[in-house]
Design a protein around this motif. Structure first.
Motif, PDB file in Angstrom:
ATOM      1  N   VAL A 114       0.846  -1.198   0.000  1.00 29.60           N
ATOM      2  CA  VAL A 114       0.000   0.000   0.000  1.00 29.60           C
ATOM      3  C   VAL A 114       0.882   1.249   0.000  1.00 29.60           C
ATOM      4  CG1 VAL A 114      -1.646   1.355   1.351  1.00 29.60           C
ATOM      5  CG2 VAL A 114      -1.963  -1.115   1.117  1.00 29.60           C
ATOM      6  N   ILE A 115       1.909   1.243   0.853  1.00 30.08           N
ATOM      7  CA  ILE A 115       2.800   2.404   0.926  1.00 30.08           C
ATOM      8  C   ILE A 115       3.516   2.604  -0.404  1.00 30.08           C
ATOM      9  CG2 ILE A 115       4.887   3.304   2.008  1.00 30.08           C
ATOM     10  CD1 ILE A 115       3.976   1.736   4.530  1.00 30.08           C
ATOM     11  N   LYS A 116       4.001   1.485  -0.986  1.00 27.17           N
ATOM     12  CA  LYS A 116       4.756   1.566  -2.245  1.00 27.17           C
ATOM     13  C   LYS A 116       3.841   1.774  -3.449  1.00 27.17           C
ATOM     14  CE  LYS A 116       8.764   1.109  -0.689  1.00 27.17           C
ATOM     15  NZ  LYS A 116       9.876   1.990  -0.947  1.00 27.17           N
ATOM     16  N   LYS A 117       2.540   1.721  -3.205  1.00 24.98           N
ATOM     17  CA  LYS A 117       1.542   1.833  -4.282  1.00 24.98           C
ATOM     18  C   LYS A 117       1.757   0.776  -5.364  1.00 24.98           C
ATOM     19  CE  LYS A 117       0.230   6.633  -3.679  1.00 24.98           C
ATOM     20  NZ  LYS A 117       1.126   6.959  -2.543  1.00 24.98           N
ATOM     21  N   GLU A 118       2.060  -0.438  -4.941  1.00 27.10           N
ATOM     22  CA  GLU A 118       2.251  -1.546  -5.887  1.00 27.10           C
ATOM     23  C   GLU A 118       1.158  -2.574  -5.661  1.00 27.10           C
ATOM     24  OE1 GLU A 118       6.034  -3.049  -4.906  1.00 27.10           O
ATOM     25  OE2 GLU A 118       7.149  -1.507  -5.975  1.00 27.10           O
ATOM     26  N   HIS A 119       0.896  -3.382  -6.670  1.00 28.74           N
ATOM     27  CA  HIS A 119      -0.055  -4.501  -6.570  1.00 28.74           C
ATOM     28  C   HIS A 119      -1.300  -4.086  -5.778  1.00 28.74           C
ATOM     29  CE1 HIS A 119       3.625  -6.488  -7.652  1.00 28.74           C
ATOM     30  NE2 HIS A 119       4.156  -6.198  -6.506  1.00 28.74           N
ATOM     31  N   THR A 120      -1.936  -3.009  -6.215  1.00 27.95           N
ATOM     32  CA  THR A 120      -2.965  -2.384  -5.388  1.00 27.95           C
ATOM     33  C   THR A 120      -4.067  -3.351  -4.939  1.00 27.95           C
ATOM     34  OG1 THR A 120      -2.554  -0.475  -6.736  1.00 27.95           O
ATOM     35  CG2 THR A 120      -4.415  -0.326  -5.221  1.00 27.95           C
ATOM     36  N   ARG A 121      -4.584  -4.132  -5.887  1.00 26.33           N
ATOM     37  CA  ARG A 121      -5.701  -4.995  -5.491  1.00 26.33           C
ATOM     38  C   ARG A 121      -5.246  -6.027  -4.466  1.00 26.33           C
ATOM     39  NH1 ARG A 121      -9.362  -9.095  -9.071  1.00 26.33           N
ATOM     40  NH2 ARG A 121     -10.737  -9.646  -7.358  1.00 26.33           N
ATOM     41  N   PHE A 122      -4.071  -6.607  -4.739  1.00 29.97           N
ATOM     42  CA  PHE A 122      -3.519  -7.583  -3.797  1.00 29.97           C
ATOM     43  C   PHE A 122      -3.344  -6.942  -2.424  1.00 29.97           C
ATOM     44  CE2 PHE A 122       0.054  -9.425  -1.549  1.00 29.97           C
ATOM     45  CZ  PHE A 122      -0.195 -10.781  -1.635  1.00 29.97           C
ATOM     46  N   ALA A 123      -2.756  -5.743  -2.419  1.00 27.74           N
ATOM     47  CA  ALA A 123      -2.452  -5.075  -1.159  1.00 27.74           C
ATOM     48  C   ALA A 123      -3.729  -4.811  -0.364  1.00 27.74           C
ATOM     49  CB  ALA A 123      -1.720  -3.770  -1.432  1.00 27.74           C
ATOM     50  N   HIS A 124      -4.744  -4.260  -1.055  1.00 30.82           N
ATOM     51  CA  HIS A 124      -5.965  -3.902  -0.331  1.00 30.82           C
ATOM     52  C   HIS A 124      -6.692  -5.136   0.194  1.00 30.82           C
ATOM     53  CE1 HIS A 124      -6.411   0.496  -1.861  1.00 30.82           C
ATOM     54  NE2 HIS A 124      -5.166   0.175  -1.525  1.00 30.82           N
ATOM     55  N   THR A 125      -6.795  -6.164  -0.672  1.00 32.84           N
ATOM     56  CA  THR A 125      -7.482  -7.372  -0.218  1.00 32.84           C
ATOM     57  C   THR A 125      -6.739  -8.008   0.962  1.00 32.84           C
ATOM     58  OG1 THR A 125      -7.914  -7.701  -2.544  1.00 32.84           O
ATOM     59  CG2 THR A 125      -8.591  -9.461  -1.071  1.00 32.84           C
ATOM     60  N   THR A 126      -5.415  -8.072   0.836  1.00 30.48           N
ATOM     61  CA  THR A 126      -4.635  -8.674   1.911  1.00 30.48           C
ATOM     62  C   THR A 126      -4.836  -7.929   3.216  1.00 30.48           C
ATOM     63  OG1 THR A 126      -2.975  -9.331   0.311  1.00 30.48           O
ATOM     64  CG2 THR A 126      -2.315  -9.375   2.608  1.00 30.48           C
ATOM     65  N   VAL A 127      -4.743  -6.595   3.147  1.00 28.49           N
ATOM     66  CA  VAL A 127      -4.886  -5.812   4.370  1.00 28.49           C
ATOM     67  C   VAL A 127      -6.270  -6.051   4.987  1.00 28.49           C
ATOM     68  CG1 VAL A 127      -5.046  -3.467   5.295  1.00 28.49           C
ATOM     69  CG2 VAL A 127      -3.191  -4.071   3.751  1.00 28.49           C
ATOM     70  N   LYS A 128      -7.293  -6.111   4.137  1.00 27.07           N
ATOM     71  CA  LYS A 128      -8.651  -6.315   4.669  1.00 27.07           C
ATOM     72  C   LYS A 128      -8.776  -7.673   5.363  1.00 27.07           C
ATOM     73  CE  LYS A 128     -10.946  -3.635   1.177  1.00 27.07           C
ATOM     74  NZ  LYS A 128     -11.630  -3.795  -0.102  1.00 27.07           N
ATOM     75  N   ILE A 129      -8.381  -8.734   4.632  1.00 28.19           N
ATOM     76  CA  ILE A 129      -8.500 -10.078   5.221  1.00 28.19           C
ATOM     77  C   ILE A 129      -7.653 -10.166   6.489  1.00 28.19           C
ATOM     78  CG2 ILE A 129      -8.043 -12.542   4.887  1.00 28.19           C
ATOM     79  CD1 ILE A 129      -8.570 -12.160   1.919  1.00 28.19           C
ATOM     80  N   ALA A 130      -6.417  -9.670   6.397  1.00 24.78           N
ATOM     81  CA  ALA A 130      -5.491  -9.797   7.521  1.00 24.78           C
ATOM     82  C   ALA A 130      -5.974  -9.006   8.732  1.00 24.78           C
ATOM     83  CB  ALA A 130      -4.095  -9.345   7.105  1.00 24.78           C
ATOM     84  N   LEU A 131      -6.598  -7.838   8.480  1.00 25.73           N
ATOM     85  CA  LEU A 131      -7.081  -7.027   9.600  1.00 25.73           C
ATOM     86  C   LEU A 131      -8.182  -7.752  10.369  1.00 25.73           C
ATOM     87  CD1 LEU A 131      -7.448  -3.250   8.721  1.00 25.73           C
ATOM     88  CD2 LEU A 131      -6.192  -4.311  10.593  1.00 25.73           C
ATOM     89  N   ILE A 132      -9.086  -8.364   9.622  1.00 23.86           N
ATOM     90  CA  ILE A 132     -10.173  -9.094  10.289  1.00 23.86           C
ATOM     91  C   ILE A 132      -9.595 -10.264  11.081  1.00 23.86           C
ATOM     92  CG2 ILE A 132     -12.273 -10.440   9.906  1.00 23.86           C
ATOM     93  CD1 ILE A 132     -12.672  -8.725   7.341  1.00 23.86           C
ATOM     94  N   TYR A 133      -8.695 -10.998  10.409  1.00 26.48           N
ATOM     95  CA  TYR A 133      -8.011 -12.131  11.024  1.00 26.48           C
ATOM     96  C   TYR A 133      -7.272 -11.681  12.301  1.00 26.48           C
ATOM     97  CZ  TYR A 133      -5.022 -16.420  10.644  1.00 26.48           C
ATOM     98  OH  TYR A 133      -4.357 -17.599  10.840  1.00 26.48           O
ATOM     99  N   ALA A 134      -6.546 -10.566  12.183  1.00 21.64           N
ATOM    100  CA  ALA A 134      -5.762 -10.068  13.320  1.00 21.64           C
ATOM    101  C   ALA A 134      -6.680  -9.624  14.452  1.00 21.64           C
ATOM    102  CB  ALA A 134      -4.870  -8.911  12.878  1.00 21.64           C
ATOM    103  N   ALA A 135      -7.767  -8.917  14.098  1.00 26.22           N
ATOM    104  CA  ALA A 135      -8.639  -8.381  15.147  1.00 26.22           C
ATOM    105  C   ALA A 135      -9.293  -9.526  15.915  1.00 26.22           C
ATOM    106  CB  ALA A 135      -9.707  -7.482  14.532  1.00 26.22           C
TER     107      ALA A 135
END
Lengths: 343, 529
Positions: free
Chosen positions: B211-232
């Motif tokens: 996300v910071i590097k603005k690369e692989h946007t879809r991958f980055a956003h989906t990963t962050v979403k899934i991982a955030l739920i998982y982490a929470a």
């Protein structure tokens, strides 16, 4: 002496033998592939060789893990004594196995020549040294260890310059190299396969020489090794199987039936493992100070309850283990093709 | 020079175990994440999820190999360095280890091969099944090893007898009581949640980096979403688990709890609970600390006035050290609280649709994985050092568990070797992981192209498996031999084009095998072993 009361102990002696044989047969070929892999000339050939065992090696190593775990559970005293006595050897084996694992994994991650050469070197050295040390330890066990009345190793009486373990170490290398070469022959094609075909003969020749040397050495120097054969003459059938299997390898290779050659070399390793078991039975570790202090299946076993539970676990688990193994070998059988997911 | 074998063996064990424990929790945590992602792939048929799954598979494989390699060291070390301990616990600890190998390791390592190398060899369903099996295997393995560890903390279902070889040892009297010993269930959940947190923050950290590097946007956003739920979910569940775990310690191992809290003197009135501090053995107090008065009493006795037993209630030789357990325990708790904070904050911002603009938070996520590693390690340090001076709580002292035939020089040498080898491996591991992360997930166009090249029927699924079994029953081992021969002569026409791509070549190969099979022209007698 042996009575029905100890049937569980005998069952575990045999099961440990099966686990050790499984390890020898399976990891035997991938250690052999590691020993032989300098045969490859180009990077692609090396990759083919590494990928022939790529998906299989870590499943094979699990047999060793299971063997050690089962020994720990079924004969804790043997585990404790053997592992602490062979401290330095086992530490080197551990380093070798670590380097083997990571060199397979890391090698493909960079294209630089020096990177690949480094991991290739590690792969070869770790394979050959682990194999040698496995054989060396078996040789030491044939000779017996200076075990004192406290059931501890008497270090001062330990001689590290015996020749016999070195010979068995060489036998282990020769056996694995032969076994690995037949495996590689099955998995490769074309010019590389031709070269491996030659190496099958070379390794077989070396194996025969070392095998005869070891046999002579064993028969002349270690009389106890054949005591059980005299006591239970039907065990000579194992010797027969061993000799026939060894004889069948060149026959099958000559007839261009590498599948049968591989089956024969599996039988050879299984028979060698069985002969090792026969030679030491009912002992695990013979005391060279006083045979009465030896650790055997009667005095070093875990409690009856644990042996029983463990047997149940083994009976429940082994069908699963065999079915996973079948599935995995089925998915990956056939010639090696380098693809996107290869090392 | 006299070298202390006990101290050196302990240091070596700590070094090798802490290094080993970098890997298994990640594979457990990532395993579950991969199951979720592949499930999404199977249900949406969206190649994007396949590219995600492929990316995680590669990182997973590296960590798995490291875990196997360093795990073998652990299994051998009980025998090499702790022979007396091994004799004492073999009946119990050994059976847990053996069960772990039979029930878990074979499952894991077998299906790992399909998971990593089988993408173009098996059908998607079969692949998903393999991923589930690997994840299950890693959970099984953690169950058995936690049983073994928990038994050392809270022995149950055993009696002490003299064995045939003349050593005292613990033997199992009740297998299930041994497995479900008092601390096992809570410890198990605690360990699993720790692994899940690590898996979640590992994924989160990589997603946030993209996300910071603005690369692989879809991958980055989906990963962050899934991982955030998982982490929470795992962090909040961890709070509950942590509470029960601490309560269990207060009942089962009161001396350990006293060490965690730096509670030297029992005193009178309620016992305070420290948020942080600096325990000082000389003055037997915690300096520079922040504490909630009476809180520990409340947690243990459910009232604010009854004192909790301090270390002074235990014999001097039975007291654990204080400083390391105190600090690692509090470090773990602080990190745990921070995980809850950052993951819930992320979820709120996600709901408000403002998450991905918060660069500072993304940077926190990038480094958060180090916190997750630290929390896992420090939790174990607290548990293990807090158990001292016992190796088996109340039964066998650590100093008595060591091997007699091993010398200090041997242990020192092996320890130095481990330190060198492990530092080297650590650097290589970081380099390789870093290269993978920088390379990013595979492009979807490439995947689509690759997929088009392989005929779906050439992939092995359950149907092909039964077909193979059928052929085997019908025609014996010779039916397996086609694949050893290479392409059948009848197919040589298509050879030239299939050579351009290895995978389709393989598909042809299989088809050739099938064909000669059907026509029954097989005259090859080679057997596949």
């Amino acid at each position: 002496m042996f009575t029905a009361e100890y049937s569980m102990n005998l069952a575990w002696f045999i099961l440990l033998g099966i686990l050790l044989t499984g390890y020898g047969v399976l990891d035997g070929f991938d250690l052999g592939v590691g020993i032989l892999h300098p045969v490859a000339k180009t990077d692609e050939e090396r990759r083919i060789i590494i990928n022939s065992i790529g998906p299989l090696w870590d499943g094979n190593e699990v047999w060793l893990v299971t063997f050690a775990g089962a020994l720990f559970a079924a004969f804790p005293d043997v585990y404790a004594l053997a592992f602490s006595s062979f401290y330095t050897n086992l530490m080197i084996i551990l380093f070798a196995l670590i380097f083997r694992a990571v060199s397979i994994e890391f090698r493909s991650k960079h294209k630089a020549v020096i990177w690949r050469q480094f991991w290739d070197g590690c792969f070869f050295l770790s394979s050959i040294s682990a194999t040698f040390l496995f054989g060396y330890i078996v040789g030491q066990l044939f000779l017996g260890l200076p075990i004192d009345a406290q059931l501890e190793l008497h270090k001062e009486k330990m001689s590290f310059i015996e020749l016999y373990p070195v010979v068995t170490g060489l036998l282990a290398i020769a056996t694995c190299a032969m076994h690995g070469s037949i495996f590689l022959y099955l998995k490769t094609e074309g010019e590389l396969q031709e070269r491996i075909h030659n190496w099958m003969w070379h390794t077989y020749g070396i194996f025969i020489m070392v095998y005869i040397m070891t046999t002579i050495f064993t028969l002349t120097q270690i009389p106890s090794a054949t005591a059980n054969l005299t006591r239970y003459p039907w065990l000579w059938s194992v010797v027969m199987v061993n000799v026939l299997a060894i004889g069948n390898i060149p026959r099958a290779v000559f007839l261009k039936r590498p599948g049968y050659a591989f089956l024969s070399s599996i039988a050879t390793i299984a028979a060698l493992a069985a002969l090792f078991g026969i030679a030491i039975f009912p002992n695990f570790i013979v005391s060279s100070i006083d045979p009465g202090l030896s650790l055997n299946i009667y005095n070093s076993a875990a409690s009856k309850g644990t042996l029983k539970t463990m047997l149940l676990i083994a009976v429940l688990g082994l069908p699963f283990v065999i079915s996973y193994t079948v599935i995995v070998y089925w998915v990956f059988h056939g010639k090696v093709k380098l693809g996107k997911f290869s090392y | 020079m006299h070298l202390d074998v006990v101290l050196l063996s302990r240091l070596q064990f700590a070094l090798t175990l802490m290094f080993h424990y970098i890997f298994p929790p990640l594979t457990i945590g990532l395993g579950l994440l991969m199951v979720i992602i592949e499930w999404l792939w199977l249900h949406t048929k969206d190649t994007f999820y396949k590219s995600m799954a492929l990316f995680w598979t590669k990182l997973f494989a590296i960590n798995f190999a490291m875990g196997v390699a360093t795990g073998l060291v652990m299994e051998f070390q009980f025998g090499t360095n702790w022979a007396t301990y091994s004799r004492f616990v073999g009946d119990i600890f050994g059976s847990a280890l053996a069960a772990e190998a039979i029930f878990a390791f074979f499952l894991e390592s077998g299906f790992l091969a399909v998971l990593v190398f089988g993408w173009d060899r098996v059908s998607p369903k079969m692949h998903f099944f393999s991923t589930c099996m690997v994840a299950t295997g890693s959970l099984f393995s953690s169950i058995w090893i936690t049983i073994a560890n928990s038994w050392q903390q809270t022995p149950a279902g055993y009696h002490i007898v003299k064995s045939a070889s003349g050593f005292w040892r613990a033997e199992v009297t009740d297998f299930w009581a041994m497995c479900f010993n008092p601390s096992m269930v809570h410890r198990m959940l605690h360990v699993w949640l720790g692994c899940f947190i690590l898996g979640a923050f590992f994924a989160l950290s990589i997603g946030a980096y993209y996300v910071i590097k603005k690369e692989h946007t879809r991958f980055a956003h989906t990963t962050v979403k899934i991982a955030l739920i998982y982490a929470a979910i795992s962090s909040v569940a961890m709070l509950v688990s942590g509470h029960f775990q601490a309560e269990a310690v207060s009942v089962n191992q009161p001396a350990k709890l006293a060490a965690f809290e730096g509670h030297y003197e029992t005193g009178t009135g309620g016992t305070c609970l420290y948020a942080f501090g600096w325990p000082d053995d000389k003055s037997k107090t915690v300096k520079y600390g922040l504490s909630a008065p009476g809180m520990l009493s409340f947690l243990v006795h459910h009232n604010f006035t009854q004192p909790v037993n301090g270390l002074d209630k235990f014999k001097a030789e039975d007291r654990p050290p204080v400083f390391i357990p105190f600090q690692s325990y509090h470090l773990m708790i602080m990190l745990g609280m921070a995980f809850i904070g950052v993951s819930l904050l992320g979820l709120v911002l996600l709901k408000l649709n403002r998450l991905f603009e918060q660069k500072w938070l993304m940077w926190i996520y990038v480094v958060s994985v180090l916190g997750a590693y630290t929390a896992n390690e420090s939790g174990w340090v607290a548990a293990e050092v807090g158990r001292q001076p016992w190796v088996v709580y109340g039964l066998l002292r650590t100093k008595d568990g060591v091997s007699h035939s091993v010398t200090g020089e041997q242990v020192l040498t092996s320890m130095i070797m481990f330190a060198i080898v492990y530092s080297f491996l650590f650097i290589v591991w970081v380099m390789v992981m870093n290269a993978r992360i920088i390379a990013g997930p595979p492009l979807m166009e490439d995947l689509a192209q690759d997929d088009a090249k392989i005929a779906p029927e050439s992939k092995k699924g359950i149907r092909q498996f039964w077909a193979m079994v059928g052929r085997l029953l019908e025609r014996g081992p010779a039916s397996l031999s086609e694949t050893w021969r290479g392409p059948a002569p009848t197919m040589s026409g298509s050879e030239t084009e299939s050579k351009s791509d290895t995978k389709s070549g393989q598909a042809e190969d299989k088809a050739a095998g099938e064909k000669s099979n059907l026509s029954g022209e097989d005259n090859n007698q080679e057997a596949k072993p």
